[in-house]
Scaffold this motif. Structure first.
Motif, short mmCIF file in Angstrom:
data_model
loop_
_atom_site.label_atom_id
_atom_site.label_comp_id
_atom_site.label_asym_id
_atom_site.label_seq_id
_atom_site.Cartn_x
_atom_site.Cartn_y
_atom_site.Cartn_z
N GLN A 7 16.22 22.06 49.42
CA GLN A 7 16.69 21.35 48.22
C GLN A 7 16.74 22.25 46.99
O GLN A 7 16.68 21.78 45.86
N SER A 8 16.82 23.55 47.21
CA SER A 8 16.84 24.55 46.13
C SER A 8 15.53 24.57 45.35
O SER A 8 15.49 25.00 44.19
N ARG A 9 14.44 24.12 45.98
CA ARG A 9 13.13 24.03 45.31
C ARG A 9 12.14 24.97 45.98
O ARG A 9 12.01 25.00 47.21
N ALA A 10 11.40 25.71 45.16
CA ALA A 10 10.41 26.65 45.68
C ALA A 10 9.28 25.94 46.40
O ALA A 10 8.81 26.40 47.45
N ASP A 11 8.81 24.79 45.85
CA ASP A 11 7.69 24.09 46.48
C ASP A 11 8.08 23.51 47.84
O ASP A 11 7.30 23.55 48.81
N THR A 12 9.31 23.01 47.94
CA THR A 12 9.78 22.49 49.22
C THR A 12 9.91 23.61 50.24
O THR A 12 9.53 23.46 51.41
#
Length: 424
Positions: free
Chosen positions: A104-109
């Motif tokens: 989802q373009s998210r570092a944490d994901t």
């Protein structure tokens, strides 16, 4: 996932006649079978499936990059199914499963998915990270898990520790870096007599790296960055453009990926029409032209050769490989245009398959991961990929040089190679 069973010989058929004919048949079989086996070496099928964890930015701001990367993973999974997996050096065949996930373009994901794939799914390798931020978030997880990770993002810090300047032992990438892009941009700017530039970059790990790379490369080439500033990649208004006009710069270098690269391209073209616009390799996508439209005309940028494969010289091995891949990709996706990001996924997955083909059967997962890392460092030599030739080593986990770039411009809504003698 690829699954198959060995063929069985349980079909009923006519019984052979007794006597001389049967004896002759046995003699012929005894003579012919060894010859056939020698001519066609067999491979045995292992029950163990090799898993590759694939993480891309399929949604979110990086979707224009991650969607074609996902499509390539699906394409190669189909090809692996048809080929019945890979065969190791000991002639044992293994099924291969590519587990595809969206960060989802998210570092944490991305970090959470990397942990799951390493610890729960037991993947041999990761092909992971469309964007630099999520890739950097996965670096310590792959390193701690002693699992080879091949990133599809560009920042140098992904594969090299910024403090020690040493290669990160478990991290690789076939993606050109912003430093390479800045070198090619400087070469062009110097050739056209540009000495003062503005640099606008998206406020992400990728954008910040483009500015840091330009700041390192441009001044020694006699090019001054008279104004540099970051913008939010979701922005629609750009006060920075007014400062560009006030600065008197001759060219604007944009460090961004579509769609943000397209939006700011339009803003600069509308309000500073006379300045040259130079993009980085992150903008080498049909989405730049689709979104920016006429404003993309005459922009220039260094790009991977896959984007202009049909314009490469005849007999170029990179051209041959790219045209075959592009044909397969368009057929699989129903005619979608190719992008350099599809090439990043293709090269990354091909490296993963090189590693798997060098694994002997019966290794523990820990040893598989060790051997896969070793294969990447020692077996990728003068390897032709979508962006040019690569040679990996323990000291260099990219193995690619800036001269492999094609320098392109947009004319008539198409990317075209811009020969050096036409730069001025």
């Amino acid at each position: 996932m690829i699954r198959w069973r060995s063929g069985s010989a349980d079909a009923a058929g006519p019984r052979p006649r007794r006597g001389g004919s049967r004896f002759l048949a046995r003699l012929l079989t005894a003579a012919v079978v060894p010859l056939l086996l020698a001519a066609f070496p067999s491979s045995s099928t292992a029950s163990h499936t090799y898993k590759i964890g694939f993480i891309a930015s399929i949604t979110g701001p990086g979707a224009s990059l991650g969607e074609p990367e996902r499509d390539v993973a699906r394409l190669l999974q189909d090809q692996l199914t048809s080929a019945r997996g890979v065969v190791g050096p000991d002639r044992v065949r293994h099924a291969v499963e590519i587990l595809i996930f969206d960060d989802q373009s998210r570092a944490d994901t991305a970090a959470s998915l990397a942990r799951r794939l390493i610890n729960e799914e037991k993947v041999v390798l990761l092909v992971a990270g469309t964007l630099s931020g999520p890739s950097l978030a996965m670096v310590p997880i792959a390193t701690e898990g002693r699992t080879p990770m091949i990133s599809m993002a560009s920042a140098r810090a992904i594969i090299e520790d910024p403090q020690t300047k040493r290669a990160r032992p478990w991290i690789f990438k076939p993606v050109p870096e912003n430093l390479h892009s800045a070198q090619k941009q400087a070469e062009y700017l110097k050739a056209v007599g540009t000495t003062n530039v503005c640099h606008l970059y998206e406020n992400t790990a990728y954008g910040q790296d483009t500015f840091a790379s330009a700041s390192a490369v441009f001044p020694p080439a006699g090019i001054n960055i008279v104004y540099g500033d970051a913008f939010d990649r979701a922005a629609t208004e750009f006060p920075q453009v007014a400062r560009v006009r006030a600065s008197g710069c001759q060219a604007v270098v944009i460090g961004s990926i579509p769609p943000a690269a397209s939006v700011i391209n339009v803003a600069v073209r509308e309000r500073a029409a006379q300045v040259r616009i130079v993009h980085g390799h992150g903008a080498c996508s049909p989405d730049l032209i689709k979104t920016a439209g006429a404003a993309a005309e005459r922009t220039v940028m260094p790009c991977g050769k896959i984007l202009v494969a049909d314009q490469l010289p005849a007999g170029d091995p990179v051209k041959t490989l790219n045209l075959k891949f592009i044909s397969d990709y368009r057929r699989f996706t129903g005619g979608r245009e190719i992008s350099t990001f599809a090439g990043h996924a293709f090269d990354s997955l091909q490296w993963a398959l090189i590693a798997l083909r060098n694994l002997s059967d019966g290794l523990s997962l820990e040893r598989q991961r060790d051997a896969a890392r070793e294969a990447l460092e020692t077996k990728v030599k003068r390897w032709a990929g979508t962006h040019g030739f690569y040679t990996l080593s323990p000291e260099d986990h990219l193995g690619w040089k800036a001269e492999e770039f094609a320098f392109v411009t947009v004319r008539g809504g198409k990317f075209l190679i811009l020969p050096r003698d036409q730069w001025k």
